[in-house]
Write a protein that holds these residues in place. Structure first.
Motif, mmCIF file in Angstrom:
data_model
loop_
_atom_site.group_PDB
_atom_site.id
_atom_site.type_symbol
_atom_site.label_atom_id
_atom_site.label_comp_id
_atom_site.label_asym_id
_atom_site.label_seq_id
_atom_site.Cartn_x
_atom_site.Cartn_y
_atom_site.Cartn_z
ATOM 1 N N VAL B 57 1.042 -1.182 0.102
ATOM 2 C CA VAL B 57 -0.023 0.185 0.093
ATOM 3 C C VAL B 57 0.777 1.285 0.029
ATOM 4 C CG1 VAL B 57 -1.913 1.307 1.371
ATOM 5 C CG2 VAL B 57 -2.013 -1.345 1.132
ATOM 6 N N LEU B 58 2.127 1.221 0.554
ATOM 7 C CA LEU B 58 2.985 2.285 0.687
ATOM 8 C C LEU B 58 3.562 2.473 -0.646
ATOM 9 C CD1 LEU B 58 4.526 1.845 4.288
ATOM 10 C CD2 LEU B 58 3.133 3.795 3.522
ATOM 11 N N GLY B 59 3.658 1.567 -1.773
ATOM 12 C CA GLY B 59 4.109 1.818 -2.911
ATOM 13 C C GLY B 59 5.663 1.230 -2.565
ATOM 14 N N GLN B 60 5.952 0.683 -1.725
ATOM 15 C CA GLN B 60 7.317 0.076 -1.383
ATOM 16 C C GLN B 60 7.513 -1.249 -2.135
ATOM 17 O OE1 GLN B 60 8.608 1.021 2.555
ATOM 18 N NE2 GLN B 60 8.358 3.256 2.252
ATOM 19 N N GLN B 61 6.711 -2.096 -2.172
ATOM 20 C CA GLN B 61 6.671 -3.442 -2.654
ATOM 21 C C GLN B 61 5.684 -3.445 -3.695
ATOM 22 O OE1 GLN B 61 8.369 -6.300 -1.209
ATOM 23 N NE2 GLN B 61 7.478 -6.862 -3.325
ATOM 24 N N ALA B 62 6.306 -3.815 -4.843
ATOM 25 C CA ALA B 62 5.604 -4.135 -6.150
ATOM 26 C C ALA B 62 4.613 -5.572 -5.933
ATOM 27 C CB ALA B 62 6.326 -4.144 -7.379
ATOM 28 N N LEU B 63 3.307 -5.666 -6.579
ATOM 29 C CA LEU B 63 2.497 -6.770 -6.487
ATOM 30 C C LEU B 63 3.019 -7.590 -7.558
ATOM 31 C CD1 LEU B 63 -1.112 -5.062 -5.962
ATOM 32 C CD2 LEU B 63 0.167 -6.635 -4.418
ATOM 33 N N ASP B 64 2.762 -9.074 -7.357
ATOM 34 C CA ASP B 64 3.023 -10.012 -8.358
ATOM 35 C C ASP B 64 2.157 -9.822 -9.684
ATOM 36 O OD1 ASP B 64 5.420 -11.032 -7.323
ATOM 37 O OD2 ASP B 64 4.434 -12.451 -6.081
ATOM 38 N N SER B 65 0.777 -9.386 -9.034
ATOM 39 C CA SER B 65 -0.146 -9.275 -10.082
ATOM 40 C C SER B 65 -1.364 -8.609 -9.489
ATOM 41 C CB SER B 65 -0.627 -10.473 -10.830
ATOM 42 O OG SER B 65 -1.445 -11.311 -9.780
ATOM 43 N N GLY B 66 -2.237 -8.025 -10.040
ATOM 44 C CA GLY B 66 -3.346 -7.237 -9.463
ATOM 45 C C GLY B 66 -2.986 -5.927 -9.373
ATOM 46 N N ARG B 67 -3.656 -4.994 -8.763
ATOM 47 C CA ARG B 67 -3.753 -3.436 -8.537
ATOM 48 C C ARG B 67 -3.725 -3.115 -7.074
ATOM 49 N NH1 ARG B 67 -6.482 0.254 -12.674
ATOM 50 N NH2 ARG B 67 -8.344 -0.531 -12.065
ATOM 51 N N ALA B 68 -3.121 -2.125 -6.900
ATOM 52 C CA ALA B 68 -3.209 -1.369 -5.568
ATOM 53 C C ALA B 68 -3.773 0.268 -5.975
ATOM 54 C CB ALA B 68 -2.160 -1.528 -4.519
ATOM 55 N N LEU B 69 -4.878 0.344 -5.418
ATOM 56 C CA LEU B 69 -5.268 1.883 -5.859
ATOM 57 C C LEU B 69 -5.542 2.738 -4.405
ATOM 58 C CD1 LEU B 69 -7.935 0.913 -8.494
ATOM 59 C CD2 LEU B 69 -5.320 1.629 -8.930
ATOM 60 N N LEU B 70 -5.097 3.808 -4.743
ATOM 61 C CA LEU B 70 -5.374 4.910 -3.511
ATOM 62 C C LEU B 70 -6.071 6.148 -3.986
ATOM 63 C CD1 LEU B 70 -4.681 5.543 -0.276
ATOM 64 C CD2 LEU B 70 -3.098 7.101 -1.162
ATOM 65 N N GLY B 71 -7.281 6.158 -3.460
ATOM 66 C CA GLY B 71 -8.131 7.079 -4.060
ATOM 67 C C GLY B 71 -8.308 7.196 -5.679
ATOM 68 N N GLY B 72 -8.230 6.113 -6.015
ATOM 69 C CA GLY B 72 -8.519 5.668 -7.563
ATOM 70 C C GLY B 72 -7.268 5.729 -8.288
#
Ligand SMILES: Nc1ncnc2c1ncn2[C@@H]1O[C@H](COP(=O)(O)OP(=O)(O)OP(=O)(O)O)[C@@H](O)[C@H]1O
Ligand SMILES: [Mg+2]
Lengths: 277, 281
Positions: B57-72
């Motif tokens: 969520v902090l943007g310090q670890q990339a996901l293997d797949s999928g998305r993480a959105l903050l305020g869109g």
């Protein structure tokens, strides 16, 4: 010992050296505050050995010694900064770099045909003559370090305390860490010229360590550290002029004495605080 | 954030998110949406990927797949709309910072330039100190404060510019019951008064049981999400762990029994060795 007249005359000759010592002491004390917080005392030592190798190489090649010192310092500082983000990695890298640098430096000196006093001064320091063009360089570099350090002061404080949170709050951690290593490299190169590679820590570690014994204020600690550094350097030079010993034993003794006094004072005041609570 | 987002969208959305290291999958297919003012507890044994989730969520670890959105918009590192309280680290004694300086770093610690306070910053720090009940020790060195006192300061630091999302990584660890209550009430009050969404990682749900809206339970590469009543049930956790687990409730407390040994809820991993001895007693 020498008489007063001669001393005053000598003083006139080395006044620029005193100025350089004062600036170095002041800036070194400030840098030292972060050296302590980032647990980098060992890195200071490592960088100074490579700085020594660079200076010795320059001496052998007949080029500018300050430039050689700078090159050695910066290579070491950047390598340590890039490869040693974590403390354990860092210490092993320094442990490998340090003997390599010292060995190389000694090799260069052994090959150098010139006067041996010159050689020795890279390890144990020297008082630089008035007209030396080096002097302007040393003061100039120290001032650059001072200004840059003030500009990154807050992000660097945040990053030193807690790199994860700092990064989460928008501090460009990697940039700040590397910038600090470059500043450290620069000030080490200056120190090597004045106090000698072996004793750089007396101006980059001891004054800050002493200040931290007597205060925890973010304002007082840097102020005390720079005053301690300045005093050690200037008093050391003043004493060295009168005697025949190299400059560094004076500086190291004074800065060590300040540290011991600060420890005692710190202990006494902590005890008083406990008694009062 | 503009008003439109404020009304409609979620503060945080994870869509089909997966993360693993090497062979091991921490979680996969994770969907989570967090609205303003929601208090979400993240539970799970050591190594189940709770801290990694926050890092994502902090943007310090990339996901293997999928998305993480903050305020869109995709999360990014250094986003000051997020407040972060890390898995507890004690400040070493002798650090040249006072309590107020720790809080002040939240206000201006990211700013380059001469370290002089701007107008209003001193007042802001004072306000934050008062918010977290730290005014009485504002001038003490941080390193000399107790774990609970330091934790209040970290909360104050994290709230510095009114974050829309507060990430807390085991903020109650090593605190006594009174401080556990104090810190969790502080965070709860914050989200009630300012609608801050909270993602709260914890080993022990009990101190916050009466506050949480939903629970995200991570274990064994799987997850379950829902209200406490939906998730904290024997059959749900048994399925998650792949072995029989019982959940008892008494006097408003939840006790989980039978969690496999390798995944106990012990506290002594992942802590740097330079912490004060006895801090976890
Ligand atoms: N950058 C990384 N590289 C490789 N493995 C990692 C990395 N970060 C985390 N891990 C591994 O991922 C797993 C989950 O770690 P994480 O810190 O997210 O667990 P956690 O649920 O927070 O555990 P704890 O309760 O002990 O804090 C651990 O096994 C850890 O070793
Ligand atoms: Mg964790």
């Amino acid at each position: 010992m020498i008489d007063l007249d001669t001393y005053v005359q000598l003083l006139g000759l080395v006044q620029n050296s005193i100025i350089a010592g004062a600036v170095l002491g002041l800036v070194g004390g400030l840098v030292g505050v972060f050296v302590m917080q980032r647990d980098m005392a060992f890195a200071v030592h490592g960088i100074s050995e490579l700085s020594f190798a660079g200076a010795a190489g320059a001496l052998l090649l007949g080029v500018n010694v300050v430039a050689g010192s700078l090159v050695g310092s910066l290579i070491a500082a950047i390598l340590i900064g890039l490869l040693g983000a974590r403390a354990r990695d860092r210490n092993s890298i320094i442990g490998v770099l340090m003997p390599a640098g010292l060995g190389l430096g000694i090799l260069f000196l052994a090959l150098y045909p010139g006067r041996s006093a010159n050689k020795f001064s890279l390890l144990t320091g020297q008082i630089i003559a008035v007209d030396s063009p080096q002097l302007a360089w040393l003061v100039g570099i120290s001032l650059v370090v001072l200004v840059a350090l003030l500009l990154i002061w807050r992000p660097l404080t945040f990053d030193s305390l807690d790199p994860d949170v700092a990064a989460a709050r928008g501090v460009p951690s990697r940039f700040v860490a590397l910038a600090f290593m470059v500043l450290l490299g620069l000030i080490v190169a200056v120190s090597v010229q004045i106090i000698g590679a072996l004793l750089v820590m007396a101006l980059l570690v001891t004054p800050a360590a002493a200040a931290l014994r007597v205060s925890a204020s973010p304002v007082l600690v840097p102020m005390l550290a720079s005053v301690f550094g300045l005093f050690s350097a200037v008093a050391g030079i003043l004493l060295a002029i009168a005697g025949s010993l190299p400059i560094s034993p004076y500086i190291t003794t004074i800065s060590f004495a300040i540290y011991v006094v600060c420890r005692l004072v710190g202990r006494a005041s902590r005890r008083r605080l406990r008694a009062a609570v | 954030m503009d008003d439109e987002q404020r009304e409609g969208g979620d503060v945080l959305r994870l869509e089909n998110a997966s993360l693993g290291f090497g062979e091991r999958t921490l979680w996969s297919g994770l969907d989570l949406s967090v609205k303003r003012g929601e208090f979400i507890a993240v539970l799970g044994p050591n190594g189940s990927g709770k801290t990694s989730l926050l890092k994502t969520v902090l943007g310090q670890q990339a996901l293997d797949s999928g998305r993480a959105l903050l305020g869109g918009a995709p999360v990014r590192s250094g986003d000051r709309r997020i407040g972060y309280i890390p898995q507890q680290k004690l400040v070493p004694p002798g650090t040249p910072l006072r309590a107020r300086d720790l809080v002040a770093l939240g206000v201006n610690g990211h700013r380059f330039g001469l370290p002089l306070p701007r107008r209003g910053e001193r007042e802001r720090v004072e306000e934050l100190l008062a918010d977290v009940g730290a005014t009485s020790y504002a001038d003490r060195p941080v390193g000399s404060l107790s774990g609970g006192e330091q934790q209040r300061l970290r909360v104050g630091q994290a709230l510095a510019d009114d974050p829309v999302l507060l990430l807390c990584d085991e903020p109650l660890l090593s605190l006594d019951l009174a401080h556990q209550r104090g810190v969790s009430e502080l965070i709860d009050r914050r989200r009630r008064e300012h609608d801050t969404a909270v993602l709260f990682v914890t080993h022990d749900i009990n101190p916050v049981l009466d506050k949480v809206d939903r629970i995200l339970y991570l274990a064994g590469g799987r997850f379950r999400e829902g209200t406490p009543d939906e998730v904290l049930r024997g059959e749900v956790l048994s399925e998650l762990y792949g072995s029989p687990v019982d959940v008892f409730r008494s006097h408003g407390r939840v006790v989980v029994v039978g969690v496999p040994d390798a995944q106990t809820h012990a506290h002594h991993t992942h802590h740097p060795p330079d912490e004060r001895p006895g801090a976890h007693a």
